[in-house]
Each structure stands twice: as C-alpha cells, then as structure tokens.
Design an enzyme around this catalytic site. Structure first.
Site, PDB file in Angstrom:
ATOM      1  N   HIS A 103      -3.883  -6.339  -8.601  1.00 57.39           N
ATOM      2  CA  HIS A 103      -4.385  -5.125  -8.746  1.00 57.39           C
ATOM      3  C   HIS A 103      -3.554  -4.059  -7.711  1.00 57.39           C
ATOM      4  O   HIS A 103      -4.080  -2.918  -7.389  1.00 57.39           O
ATOM      5  CB  HIS A 103      -5.703  -5.125  -8.236  1.00 57.39           C
ATOM      6  CG  HIS A 103      -6.675  -6.196  -8.853  1.00 57.39           C
ATOM      7  ND1 HIS A 103      -6.913  -7.296  -8.136  1.00 57.39           N
ATOM      8  CD2 HIS A 103      -7.339  -6.191 -10.020  1.00 57.39           C
ATOM      9  CE1 HIS A 103      -7.485  -8.276  -9.007  1.00 57.39           C
ATOM     10  NE2 HIS A 103      -7.797  -7.539 -10.227  1.00 57.39           N
TER      11      HIS A 103
HETATM   12  S1  FES Z   1      -5.100  -6.472  -5.318  1.00 56.55           S
HETATM   13 FE1  FES Z   1      -6.763  -7.763  -6.176  1.00 56.55          FE
HETATM   14  S2  FES Z   1      -6.599  -9.526  -5.452  1.00 56.55           S
HETATM   15 FE2  FES Z   1      -4.794  -8.625  -4.709  1.00 56.55          FE
END
Ligand code: FES
Length: 138
Positions: A103
């Site tokens: 993410h």
């Molecule tokens: S940014 Fe979501 S698990 Fe690493």
C-alpha cells in the site's frame, strides 16, 4: 553449541556475522520466523537519518535511539510493515530505506515511517553486539 532448526524456530537467539556485508548492502535473516533486515549503512545514509527534524516524523524517534552507540553504521529492523504486515523491500522508496509495495509505505534509512499508511516505524528487535563484527539477535 549450535541449536537445531526446531530450537531456532521456537525462538533461540541467533548470531549473525556482519563481516561479509559490504557498506551500502543489506542482508535478511530469520529470527522467530520473522524476517530481519541488517543494513550496513553508508555515511550518507546515516547523515540523512540524523538530519531530519524528528518532531516532523509520524512516529518521532531519533536515529540514535534505533541503533547501538558506536555501531551507527548498522541498522537492524524487523522486516514486517507496520501497516498490514507485508515485507518491505530494502533500498527502495524516496528515502533510500525500505518500501512496502502493498500500500505504498515508505521508510527511511533508519526504518522510520515517512510516507504512506503504516502507523509506526519498523520495529527494532532485541539484539546486542558480541564483537565488532557479530551480533546476537534475541
Ligand atoms: S503499506 Fe500496507 S502492508 Fe505495507
């Protein structure tokens, strides 16, 4: 004494020889089933980690608090993203630290969260130097 694999998996301390890790390189080892990144930081990476305004960080922590005094070139962190647990990639992202592709969390050369949804810095496992070139994790 070398503990067998089942003992290591259960959480026995592990020793890691740092001497093969060139400056600017990282290795990944496993302790208690968790990936541990060991980074041999360059002076530039250390300077970057120490020049930041700590109060501006999402999880304010000095670089000095995250490494061992006298061994500032070594960063040892648990390689599990503090967002939802993916494994970040070393030497990626805008801060030359770690990048989590799940993410988009970006960590700096001290493993501190700088951008993205992760709420806290990469954790530092318990470890100590047993010589200038060897650490014990756990
Ligand atoms: S940014 Fe979501 S698990 Fe690493």
């Amino acid at each position: 004494m070398n503990p067998d694999a089942s003992t290591i998996a259960a959480g026995a301390p592990i020793e890691v020889d740092l001497s093969p890790i060139a400056e600017g390189q990282d290795i990944k080892v496993f302790w208690r089933g968790k990936p541990i990144y060991i980074s041999h930081r360059t002076k530039k990476q250390i300077d970057e980690a120490r020049s930041v305004n700590v109060a501006s960080l999402p999880d304010p922590q000095t670089d000095e608090a995250r490494v061992k005094s006298g061994h500032e070139q070594w960063l040892v962190v648990i390689g599990i993203c503090t967002h939802l647990g993916c494994i970040p990639i070393a030497h990626e992202g805008s801060y030359d630290g770690f990048f989590c592709p799940c993410h988009g969390s970006v960590y700096d050369t001290s493993g501190r969260i700088r951008q993205g949804p992760a709420p806290t810095n990469l954790a530092v496992p318990p470890y100590q130097f047993v010589s200038d070139t060897k650490i014990q994790i756990g």
